[in-house]
Design an enzyme around this catalytic site. Structure first.
Site, PDB file in Angstrom:
ATOM      1  N   ARG A   1       0.747  -1.576   0.128  1.00  0.00           N
ATOM      2  CA  ARG A   1       0.112  -0.229   0.314  1.00  0.00           C
ATOM      3  C   ARG A   1       0.829   0.978   0.257  1.00  0.00           C
ATOM      4  O   ARG A   1       0.234   2.115  -0.866  1.00  0.00           O
ATOM      5  CB  ARG A   1      -0.419   0.075   0.825  1.00  0.00           C
ATOM      6  CG  ARG A   1      -1.849  -0.272   1.089  1.00  0.00           C
ATOM      7  CD  ARG A   1      -3.265  -0.824   2.305  1.00  0.00           C
ATOM      8  NE  ARG A   1      -4.457  -1.712   1.658  1.00  0.00           N
ATOM      9  CZ  ARG A   1      -5.446  -1.506   2.951  1.00  0.00           C
ATOM     10  NH1 ARG A   1      -4.599  -1.687   4.330  1.00  0.00           N
ATOM     11  NH2 ARG A   1      -6.351  -2.034   2.448  1.00  0.00           N
TER      12      ARG A   1
ATOM     13  N   GLY B   1     -11.882  -4.430   1.583  1.00  0.00           N
ATOM     14  CA  GLY B   1     -13.759  -4.524   1.812  1.00  0.00           C
ATOM     15  C   GLY B   1     -14.053  -3.410   0.269  1.00  0.00           C
ATOM     16  O   GLY B   1     -15.053  -3.355  -0.468  1.00  0.00           O
TER      17      GLY B   1
ATOM     18  N   LYS C   1     -15.446 -16.862   5.612  1.00  0.00           N
ATOM     19  CA  LYS C   1     -16.738 -17.238   5.470  1.00  0.00           C
ATOM     20  C   LYS C   1     -17.733 -16.804   4.213  1.00  0.00           C
ATOM     21  O   LYS C   1     -17.788 -15.603   4.047  1.00  0.00           O
ATOM     22  CB  LYS C   1     -17.544 -16.270   6.887  1.00  0.00           C
ATOM     23  CG  LYS C   1     -17.328 -16.774   8.453  1.00  0.00           C
ATOM     24  CD  LYS C   1     -17.475 -15.984   9.630  1.00  0.00           C
ATOM     25  CE  LYS C   1     -16.766 -16.880  10.896  1.00  0.00           C
ATOM     26  NZ  LYS C   1     -17.063 -16.123  11.891  1.00  0.00           N
TER      27      LYS C   1
ATOM     28  N   GLY D   1      -5.777  -7.772   1.517  1.00  0.00           N
ATOM     29  CA  GLY D   1      -4.757  -8.942   2.373  1.00  0.00           C
ATOM     30  C   GLY D   1      -4.400 -10.143   1.905  1.00  0.00           C
ATOM     31  O   GLY D   1      -3.195 -10.106   1.663  1.00  0.00           O
TER      32      GLY D   1
HETATM   33  C1  3PG Z   1      -7.776  -1.895   4.656  1.00  0.00           C
HETATM   34  O1  3PG Z   1      -7.124  -2.758   4.954  1.00  0.00           O
HETATM   35  O2  3PG Z   1      -9.593  -2.943   5.126  1.00  0.00           O
HETATM   36  C2  3PG Z   1      -8.598  -0.846   5.018  1.00  0.00           C
HETATM   37  O3  3PG Z   1      -7.634   0.138   5.477  1.00  0.00           O
HETATM   38  C3  3PG Z   1      -9.646  -0.065   5.880  1.00  0.00           C
HETATM   39  O4  3PG Z   1      -9.874  -0.479   6.810  1.00  0.00           O
HETATM   40  P1  3PG Z   1     -10.685  -0.452   8.236  1.00  0.00           P
HETATM   41  O5  3PG Z   1     -11.857  -1.879   7.862  1.00  0.00           O
HETATM   42  O6  3PG Z   1     -10.670  -1.195   9.713  1.00  0.00           O
HETATM   43  O7  3PG Z   1     -11.970   0.811   8.252  1.00  0.00           O
HETATM   44 MG    MG Z   2     -11.359  -4.059   5.995  1.00  0.00          MG
END
Ligand code: 3PG
Ligand code: MG
Length: 394
Positions: A31, A365, A189, A342
């Site tokens: 990132r 997300g 999940k 991730g």
């Molecule tokens: C992530 O890693 O999904 C983003 O940086 C957003 O983080 P968050 O899900 O804690 O809002």
């Molecule tokens: Mg997240």
């Protein structure tokens, strides 16, 4: 952002520098690397650069060392070859900056009101700058003070190059995809990815569930999954998705073989089994070699591949073969391929395919919500600002 004259301007860039940290060091820099061109452009233009991000999920109002941006400031100083001071009193006192300077603000989630998109806090961020740049694609699905409110109140708000590139690449895969379109959705999940599975099953030619999600589909196909992670209450939903895929002339492939272990641990022995041979005390941790070959063949014929989520517990090598074979098949395919999330990026790193994936998204997300066809709140805010500007000039 790249169309604006930034010389001498105070430019506040919201980036997603939420990276894994261990013992005070950044352990995966994907990132940060993706954010560097934006920072470099502003520095080269002679802007006074203020970078802000969140890291982890701290409790608001309670700054905690483990969530400090310090390791990111250290990393940035090193790669940029200039000091990147970490500033934590920026809400009390506006930082002094010269053209070509850069500072990093301490974790925005330490500030009360960040997550609730508080207007007063948003205005405080906005007051720090002449130009607000939203470049945090990975956090664009959050309507928070630093990703949304700050942009509403800043004198000028614009999209950063990384955000723009992400939207363009994902838009390309989604709006005019070369067919067949294949999506691999893994992860633990079904429940967390149900809406994405549902909307993707309508958009793509082939949907491949992986990881814990696949177990629920295996159970839905009538097989014993033993002690595996499974969401029994979602079996009917998995069956519905399988029927929906059939009705559209496709199918959701169920593994023909799996790799099982007796416990979730790095040294539990792996055993390859036909999918109908799983014992009551088995846990499914990977797809078997025959299934991996079938999936690889699907990748070879694909026009577009969207990948989010590994197909096995690849952090344990004995359960990594499925994800490895899949990675290599994606790398070898001529399809336009996109990977995001991730765990997926960790797999991309582990199997060394980064330079053979067409596009690597920094979003997890956000990537999924975009694929679902949801409007990302930060993008919505930027579009709103753009239209307001158009209307006031016309
Ligand atoms: C992530 O890693 O999904 C983003 O940086 C957003 O983080 P968050 O899900 O804690 O809002
Ligand atoms: Mg997240």
């Amino acid at each position: 952002m790249t169309g604006l004259d930034l010389a001498g301007k105070r430019v506040l860039i919201r980036q997603d520098l939420n990276v894994p940290v261990k013992d005070g060091k950044v352990t995966s820099d994907q990132r940060i690397k993706a954010s560097l061109p934006t920072i470099r452009h502003c520095l080269e233009q002679g802007a006074c650069v203020i970078v802000m991000s969140h890291l982890g999920r701290p409790t608001e109002g309670q700054p905690a060392e483990e969530f400090s941006m310090r390791p990111v400031a250290d990393y940035l100083s090193e790669v940029l070859g200039q000091p990147v001071p970490l500033v934590d009193d920026y809400l009390q006192e506006s930082p002094t900056l010269n053209a070509g300077d850069i500072i990093l603000l301490e974790n925005v989630r330490f500030n009360t009101g960040e997550k609730s998109n508080d207007e007063a806090l948003s205005r405080q961020y906005a007051a720090l700058c002449d130009v607000y740049v939203m470049d945090a694609f990975g956090t664009a699905h959050r309507a928070q003070a630093s990703t949304h409110g700050a942009g509403q109140f800043a004198p000028v708000a614009c999209a950063g190059p990384l955000l723009a590139a992400e939207l363009e690449a994902l838009g390309k895969a989604l709006n005019e995809p070369a067919s067949p379109v294949v999506a691999i959705v893994g992860g633990s999940k079904v429940s967390t990815k149900l809406t994405v599975l549902d909307s993707l099953s309508e958009k793509v030619d082939q949907l491949i569930p992986g990881g814990g999600i696949a177990n629920t589909f295996i159970a839905a196909a009538g097989y014993n999954v033993g002690n595996s992670l499974v969401e029994t209450d979602l079996i009917p939903e998995a069956q519905r998705l399988m029927e929906q895929a059939k009705a559209q002339g496709g199918e959701i492939p169920i593994p023909v073989d799996v790799v099982c272990g007796k416990a979730f641990s790095a040294d539990t022995p792996a055993e390859i089994k036909a999918v109908d041979q799983v014992a009551d005390d088995d846990m499914i941790f990977d797809i078997g070699p025959q299934t991996a070959q079938q999936f690889a063949a699907i990748m070879a014929k694909a026009g577009t591949i969207v990948w989010n989520g590994p197909v096995g517990v690849f952090e344990f090598d004995q359960f990594g073969e499925g994800t490895k074979v899949l990675s290599e098949a994606i790398a070898a395919s001529n399809a336009f391929s996109i990977a995001g999330g991730g765990d997926t990026l960790a797999a991309v790193d582990k199997y060394g395919i980064a330079d053979r994936v067409s596009y690597i998204s920094t979003g997890g997300g956000a990537f999924l919500e975009y694929l679902e066809g949801k409007v990302l709140p930060a993008v919505d805010m930027l579009e709103q600002r753009y239209h307001d500007q158009e209307n006031s000039t016309s």
